[in-house]
Design an enzyme around this catalytic site. Structure first.
Site, mmCIF file in Angstrom:
data_model
loop_
_atom_site.group_PDB
_atom_site.id
_atom_site.type_symbol
_atom_site.label_atom_id
_atom_site.label_comp_id
_atom_site.label_asym_id
_atom_site.label_seq_id
_atom_site.Cartn_x
_atom_site.Cartn_y
_atom_site.Cartn_z
ATOM 1 N N HIS A 134 0.664 -1.040 -0.111
ATOM 2 C CA HIS A 134 -0.076 -0.078 0.160
ATOM 3 C C HIS A 134 0.869 1.078 0.112
ATOM 4 O O HIS A 134 0.295 2.477 -0.138
ATOM 5 C CB HIS A 134 -0.852 -0.109 0.987
ATOM 6 N N ASP A 164 0.096 -7.620 1.584
ATOM 7 C CA ASP A 164 0.474 -6.306 1.801
ATOM 8 C C ASP A 164 1.926 -6.054 1.568
ATOM 9 O O ASP A 164 2.775 -5.169 2.448
ATOM 10 C CB ASP A 164 -0.123 -5.876 2.823
ATOM 11 N N SER A 244 4.865 2.687 7.787
ATOM 12 C CA SER A 244 4.455 1.188 7.045
ATOM 13 C C SER A 244 5.461 1.041 6.068
ATOM 14 O O SER A 244 6.203 1.913 5.460
ATOM 15 C CB SER A 244 3.154 1.682 6.077
#
Length: 510
Positions: A134, A164, A244
């Site tokens: 993402h 992911d 992230s």
């Protein structure tokens, strides 16, 4: 008197060890009210407790400085830019003719460029970087900033929305790396560091402990899509937006997870973050590097956590039967098989209502445990599945298959496989042919399109029943089709002459 003395000592011990000076104050109060003999006994025990407390508090805490030093240089800041694009927006039709055939009621808009930020971890000296899907999804340009402030262009090697994860590459050599550790060896309560770039604050390190393993939270990434593999490391190390794709490292400075998401009602850190374990990451990244796509092995069953099933209503006769069986066997955890996928790995071997309790000797308490085991496997690998059937444990050796029901290697089906070039149909041609959308084939060479008989000039209106407005639309449908058992792209459209045609494009690869 002996019993009373023992009880008072017990209370004093708890107060002393947990409350410091307050415990000593309690001792002084008790000391005034008790005989000398008791006072001496109490003082002796108190001294022992104080000595124990001194050793406990004087001991050095876990030293995380070396772990931080080893990892911070290998964690990078990623800027992913999505360029502005021209999009055709379909407006409400003026009449029934426009509704079915289009031709009017459209306008073009220019989207603004978008920039996203995240982190990444260098895992090899020649510049391979792991991050979250993402973080880079939809990016046209990727810039990687190293800890020494150098900025380099990055390119995507492969992505896997299911876990992911993404693999990108920067050009160069002798980059700092962080050694990959064994996430399976992590223990709940063990110290870990989260290293990343929250809120664009470069090289930020936060510390915490492992709060849980194989955590399934039904979570979604920032793009709103849930990860298929839900077996996270849960930690209370502060993880915020921008973390992230960053590193979760143990006290030795080894990479044990890729930080993926945080649990928060506000969007900022409020207690827990979640990381993808390296046991899953290692296999996914290896597949992306070697094949361009993940070789995902499936057991081929539809199942429910037994613990969840035991909380269901008894209205379903099968649920009641499973509850009775679980009660009789004295078990509360495992995976209850509710359906066997035809042509899948377990077909003809496992049965409906079997309860999976272990795979390759690893206890399976819930669905996340099974996901984590299978995420490390490839089609063609064999696993030993232990189930409870007819009140007995039974072992079965099963050869795992992929989504297509085979053990073949699945290759990344890029647009090159089609052997053709495309562009959206021009406004003039749409007006001439009274079309609302379409994708024109501007050239055909050797490839799947030529094999199917599609020629230059053909206008694709639909592929696998999806409207084709942009090249991205075709690429998305192509990827989905290559993962299906059929591996066929059904294309309908027309030629500039007005002649309609349909084709079946075989996507199978040797």
């Amino acid at each position: 008197m002996k019993q009373t003395t023992k009880n008072i000592l017990g209370v004093a011990a708890i107060v002393l060890l947990s409350s410091g000076v307050a415990g000593l104050t309690t001792y002084k109060m008790l000391n005034k009210e008790k005989p000398a003999a008791f006072s001496e006994l109490f003082e002796q025990n108190t001294n022992n407790l104080q000595l124990a407390a001194f050793h406990a508090t004087d001991a050095q805490p876990v030293d995380l400085t070396q772990a931080a030093e080893n990892s911070v240089h290998a964690v990078v800041h990623i800027r992913a830019k999505q360029l502005g694009k021209t999009q055709t927006v379909q407006e409400m039709p003026n009449d029934i003719f426009e509704f079915f055939f289009g031709g009017r009621g459209q306008r073009q808009i220019q989207t603004q460029p978008r920039v996203g930020f995240g982190s990444g971890v260098i895992i090899s000296k020649d510049g391979y970087i792991v991050t979250n899907n993402h973080v880079v999804e939809g990016a046209d340009e990727i810039t990687v900033k190293l800890n020494d402030d150098r900025e380099l262009k990055g390119r995507i090697i492969g992505t896997d929305p299911g876990t992911d994860l993404a693999l990108i590459k920067i050009e160069g050599d002798d980059f700092p790396t962080v050694p990959v550790g064994d996430s399976d060896a992590l223990k709940v309560g063990e110290w870990v560091l989260a290293v990343g770039n929250p809120f664009n604050l470069n090289s930020t390190v936060t510390a915490g402990i492992v709060s849980a393993k194989a955590r399934s939270i039904g979570g979604v990434a920032s793009n709103g899509q849930a990860a298929n593999i839900q077996s996270f490391i849960q930690t209370d190390a502060a993880i915020n937006q921008g973390n992230s794709g960053g590193a979760l490292v143990n006290a030795k400075g080894e990479l044990v997870g890729i930080n993926a998401m945080l649990y928060s009602p506000t969007g900022a850190y409020s207690g827990y973050g979640f990381a993808i374990p390296t046991s899953i990451m290692t296999k996914v990244i290896s597949d992306l590097k070697q094949f361009g796509t993940v070789q995902r092995a499936l057991l081929g069953v539809s199942c429910t956590d037994l613990n969840t099933s035991l909380q269901m209503d008894d209205d379903d006769s099968r649920v009641k039967e499973i509850k009775d069986k679980a009660k009789e066997l004295g078990i509360k955890e495992g995976i209850w098989i509710r359906e066997i996928v035809e042509g899948g790995s377990a077909a003809g071997i496992l049965k409906v209502d079997d309860i999976i309790i272990s795979i390759d000797g690893k206890k399976i308490h819930r669905f996340a445990d099974m996901q984590e085991v299978l995420a490390k496997k490839r089609p063609g690998d064999k696993v030993r599945v232990t189930v409870l059937r007819d009140k007995k444990e039974k072992d079965f050796d099963i050869t795992l298959k992929n989504e297509q029901g085979t053990t073949k290697v699945m290759k990344d089906a890029g647009m090159d496989i089609l052997g053709a070039a495309f562009k959206p149909v021009s406004s003039e041609l749409k007006k001439q042919l009274n079309l609302g959308y379409g994708l024109e084939v501007t050239g055909v060479s050797n490839g799947k399109m030529a094999d199917a008989g599609i020629r230059k000039g053909f206008i694709i209106l639909k592929a696998n029943n999806q409207q084709m407005r942009t090249v991205d639309d075709l690429e998305k449908v192509l990827k989905e089709a290559t993962k299906s058992p059929e591996q066929v792209l059904f294309i309908t459209g027309m030629f500039p002459s007005g002649k309609r045609a349909s084709y079946a494009v075989d996507l199978t690869q040797e």
